[in-house]
Design a protein around this motif. Structure first.
Motif, PDB file in Angstrom:
ATOM      1  N   HIS A  76       8.029  12.478  15.155  1.00 33.12           N
ATOM      2  CA  HIS A  76       6.676  12.364  15.715  1.00 33.12           C
ATOM      3  C   HIS A  76       5.705  13.273  14.973  1.00 33.12           C
ATOM      4  O   HIS A  76       4.850  13.916  15.576  1.00 33.12           O
ATOM      5  CB  HIS A  76       6.664  12.655  17.219  1.00 33.12           C
ATOM      6  N   SER A  77       5.859  13.298  13.667  1.00 26.87           N
ATOM      7  CA  SER A  77       5.023  14.173  12.852  1.00 26.87           C
ATOM      8  C   SER A  77       5.083  13.723  11.407  1.00 26.87           C
ATOM      9  O   SER A  77       6.148  13.368  10.896  1.00 26.87           O
ATOM     10  CB  SER A  77       5.538  15.609  12.954  1.00 26.87           C
ATOM     11  N   GLY A  78       3.950  13.762  10.738  1.00 26.13           N
ATOM     12  CA  GLY A  78       3.921  13.460   9.312  1.00 26.13           C
ATOM     13  C   GLY A  78       2.530  13.105   8.853  1.00 26.13           C
ATOM     14  O   GLY A  78       1.669  12.713   9.645  1.00 26.13           O
ATOM     15  N   ARG A  79       2.331  13.274   7.560  1.00 24.84           N
ATOM     16  CA  ARG A  79       1.055  12.954   6.922  1.00 24.84           C
ATOM     17  C   ARG A  79       1.335  12.048   5.725  1.00 24.84           C
ATOM     18  O   ARG A  79       2.179  12.369   4.888  1.00 24.84           O
ATOM     19  CB  ARG A  79       0.338  14.208   6.415  1.00 24.84           C
ATOM     20  N   ILE A  80       0.605  10.967   5.654  1.00 30.91           N
ATOM     21  CA  ILE A  80       0.665  10.084   4.492  1.00 30.91           C
ATOM     22  C   ILE A  80      -0.744   9.993   3.925  1.00 30.91           C
ATOM     23  O   ILE A  80      -1.702   9.723   4.662  1.00 30.91           O
ATOM     24  CB  ILE A  80       1.187   8.681   4.861  1.00 30.91           C
ATOM     25  N   VAL A  81      -0.873  10.241   2.633  1.00 34.06           N
ATOM     26  CA  VAL A  81      -2.151  10.103   1.947  1.00 34.06           C
ATOM     27  C   VAL A  81      -1.936   9.177   0.755  1.00 34.06           C
ATOM     28  O   VAL A  81      -1.121   9.459  -0.127  1.00 34.06           O
ATOM     29  CB  VAL A  81      -2.720  11.459   1.475  1.00 34.06           C
ATOM     30  N   ASN A  82      -2.648   8.073   0.757  1.00 31.87           N
ATOM     31  CA  ASN A  82      -2.566   7.092  -0.319  1.00 31.87           C
ATOM     32  C   ASN A  82      -3.780   7.240  -1.224  1.00 31.87           C
ATOM     33  O   ASN A  82      -4.902   7.404  -0.736  1.00 31.87           O
ATOM     34  CB  ASN A  82      -2.515   5.682   0.262  1.00 31.87           C
ATOM     35  N   ILE A  83      -3.552   7.174  -2.520  1.00 37.96           N
ATOM     36  CA  ILE A  83      -4.648   7.274  -3.475  1.00 37.96           C
ATOM     37  C   ILE A  83      -5.089   5.872  -3.875  1.00 37.96           C
ATOM     38  O   ILE A  83      -4.307   5.092  -4.410  1.00 37.96           O
ATOM     39  CB  ILE A  83      -4.253   8.091  -4.720  1.00 37.96           C
ATOM     40  N   SER A  84      -6.332   5.567  -3.598  1.00 37.93           N
ATOM     41  CA  SER A  84      -6.927   4.297  -3.981  1.00 37.93           C
ATOM     42  C   SER A  84      -7.885   4.560  -5.134  1.00 37.93           C
ATOM     43  O   SER A  84      -7.539   5.255  -6.088  1.00 37.93           O
ATOM     44  CB  SER A  84      -7.641   3.651  -2.783  1.00 37.93           C
ATOM     45  N   SER A  85      -9.076   4.052  -5.053  1.00 36.40           N
ATOM     46  CA  SER A  85     -10.106   4.232  -6.075  1.00 36.40           C
ATOM     47  C   SER A  85     -11.418   3.712  -5.506  1.00 36.40           C
ATOM     48  O   SER A  85     -11.413   2.819  -4.649  1.00 36.40           O
ATOM     49  CB  SER A  85      -9.747   3.425  -7.329  1.00 36.40           C
ATOM     50  N   ILE A  86     -12.525   4.220  -6.012  1.00 33.98           N
ATOM     51  CA  ILE A  86     -13.808   3.647  -5.587  1.00 33.98           C
ATOM     52  C   ILE A  86     -13.894   2.179  -6.004  1.00 33.98           C
ATOM     53  O   ILE A  86     -14.588   1.396  -5.380  1.00 33.98           O
ATOM     54  CB  ILE A  86     -15.018   4.447  -6.111  1.00 33.98           C
ATOM     55  N   TRP A  87     -13.124   1.797  -7.042  1.00 30.87           N
ATOM     56  CA  TRP A  87     -13.156   0.398  -7.477  1.00 30.87           C
ATOM     57  C   TRP A  87     -12.423  -0.486  -6.473  1.00 30.87           C
ATOM     58  O   TRP A  87     -12.646  -1.692  -6.435  1.00 30.87           O
ATOM     59  CB  TRP A  87     -12.566   0.242  -8.872  1.00 30.87           C
ATOM     60  N   GLY A  88     -11.593   0.080  -5.633  1.00 30.51           N
ATOM     61  CA  GLY A  88     -10.987  -0.668  -4.537  1.00 30.51           C
ATOM     62  C   GLY A  88     -11.977  -0.935  -3.422  1.00 30.51           C
ATOM     63  O   GLY A  88     -11.768  -1.809  -2.586  1.00 30.51           O
ATOM     64  N   ILE A  89     -13.076  -0.195  -3.407  1.00 33.24           N
ATOM     65  CA  ILE A  89     -14.145  -0.393  -2.425  1.00 33.24           C
ATOM     66  C   ILE A  89     -15.200  -1.334  -2.988  1.00 33.24           C
ATOM     67  O   ILE A  89     -15.615  -2.289  -2.333  1.00 33.24           O
ATOM     68  CB  ILE A  89     -14.792   0.959  -2.049  1.00 33.24           C
ATOM     69  N   SER A  90     -15.616  -1.079  -4.229  1.00 35.41           N
ATOM     70  CA  SER A  90     -16.747  -1.828  -4.788  1.00 35.41           C
ATOM     71  C   SER A  90     -16.349  -2.915  -5.778  1.00 35.41           C
ATOM     72  O   SER A  90     -17.134  -3.818  -6.045  1.00 35.41           O
ATOM     73  CB  SER A  90     -17.709  -0.865  -5.492  1.00 35.41           C
ATOM     74  N   GLY A  91     -15.149  -2.827  -6.337  1.00 36.25           N
ATOM     75  CA  GLY A  91     -14.769  -3.745  -7.409  1.00 36.25           C
ATOM     76  C   GLY A  91     -15.337  -3.261  -8.729  1.00 36.25           C
ATOM     77  O   GLY A  91     -16.323  -2.519  -8.756  1.00 36.25           O
ATOM     78  N   ALA A  92     -14.690  -3.650  -9.825  1.00 35.09           N
ATOM     79  CA  ALA A  92     -15.154  -3.250 -11.153  1.00 35.09           C
ATOM     80  C   ALA A  92     -14.963  -4.398 -12.129  1.00 35.09           C
ATOM     81  O   ALA A  92     -13.911  -5.042 -12.151  1.00 35.09           O
ATOM     82  CB  ALA A  92     -14.396  -2.018 -11.647  1.00 35.09           C
ATOM     83  N   SER A  93     -15.967  -4.639 -12.925  1.00 39.04           N
ATOM     84  CA  SER A  93     -15.895  -5.662 -13.960  1.00 39.04           C
ATOM     85  C   SER A  93     -14.763  -5.337 -14.932  1.00 39.04           C
ATOM     86  O   SER A  93     -14.540  -4.175 -15.273  1.00 39.04           O
ATOM     87  CB  SER A  93     -17.229  -5.720 -14.716  1.00 39.04           C
ATOM     88  N   CYS A  94     -14.053  -6.339 -15.354  1.00 39.37           N
ATOM     89  CA  CYS A  94     -12.922  -6.217 -16.292  1.00 39.37           C
ATOM     90  C   CYS A  94     -11.738  -5.458 -15.690  1.00 39.37           C
ATOM     91  O   CYS A  94     -10.857  -5.012 -16.414  1.00 39.37           O
ATOM     92  CB  CYS A  94     -13.351  -5.581 -17.616  1.00 39.37           C
ATOM     93  N   GLU A  95     -11.739  -5.306 -14.378  1.00 39.63           N
ATOM     94  CA  GLU A  95     -10.627  -4.649 -13.690  1.00 39.63           C
ATOM     95  C   GLU A  95     -10.341  -5.351 -12.365  1.00 39.63           C
ATOM     96  O   GLU A  95     -10.122  -4.701 -11.344  1.00 39.63           O
ATOM     97  CB  GLU A  95     -10.942  -3.167 -13.451  1.00 39.63           C
ATOM     98  N   VAL A  96     -10.311  -6.665 -12.398  1.00 35.21           N
ATOM     99  CA  VAL A  96     -10.102  -7.423 -11.162  1.00 35.21           C
ATOM    100  C   VAL A  96      -8.756  -7.086 -10.537  1.00 35.21           C
ATOM    101  O   VAL A  96      -8.665  -6.822  -9.334  1.00 35.21           O
ATOM    102  CB  VAL A  96     -10.230  -8.938 -11.422  1.00 35.21           C
TER     103      VAL A  96
END
Length: 191
Positions: A76-96
């Motif tokens: 009943h205890s733990g921390r998970i932190v996942n690393i995403s990117s701002i491009w996962g929020i906004s999208g990026a050209s040439c990086e679909v």
């Protein structure tokens, strides 16, 4: 101690998690920061490009959480932190495919946080902006200068600044924070 695994390989991740749990007894915090990037026009992407990107960036998060989460739920205890990117929020050209994989990490984070919250486990996400890492070393000086110009703090971020956010989310002062996406981007995406 360092434990390595190809996070796209479920058996390798299971072996890594088992070795860490054997050495330390249990895992209190999991930071999913393994990732790859590739810049390519969508019309040039191959099925293999797509599959590898998703299997590392999103599949790796799935495999590591699947291995580590049962122990956290039992305690009943733990921390998970996942690393995403701002491009996962906004999208990026040439990086679909990169953007799609990082958006998947955000959706995974929010859904898992709801599922495991009642068991005392928090799940959050950090979405870095342009950071001075090997992944961005291939960017030209002109591109980096343009990105600095688009960032309200007028500079590229450091790995230490991302790490500070991760440490905060893994610590006791973040015990009432879950299901969140923290942008560490110098204001690049704004509000």
């Amino acid at each position: 101690e360092l434990y390595r695994a190809d996070v796209a390989d479920p058996a390798a991740v299971e072996a890594m998690a088992a070795a860490a749990e054997k050495r330390f007894g249990h895992i209190d915090a999991l930071v999913n920061n393994a990732g790859i990037a590739q810049q390519k026009l969508f019309t040039d992407l191959t099925a293999a490009d797509w599959d590898r990107m998703l299997s590392v960036n999103a599949g790796g998060v799935f495999h590591t959480c699947r291995c580590v989460l049962p122990g956290m739920l039992r305690r009943h205890s733990g921390r998970i932190v996942n690393i995403s990117s701002i491009w996962g929020i906004s999208g990026a050209s040439c990086e679909v495919h990169y953007s799609a994989s990082k958006a998947a990490v955000i959706g995974f984070t929010r859904a898992l946080a709801q599922e495991v919250g009642p068991s005392g486990v928090t799940v959050n996400c950090v979405a870095p902006g342009v950071i001075d890492t090997e992944m961005n070393a291939n960017l030209s000086p002109e591109t980096l200068a343009a990105l600095c110009g688009e960032t309200p703090l007028c500079r590229i971020g450091s790995p230490e600044e991302v790490a500070d956010a991760v440490v905060f989310l893994c610590g006791g002062k973040a015990r009432f924070i879950t299901g969140q996406v923290l942008k560490v981007d110098g204001g690049f995406l704004g509000g």
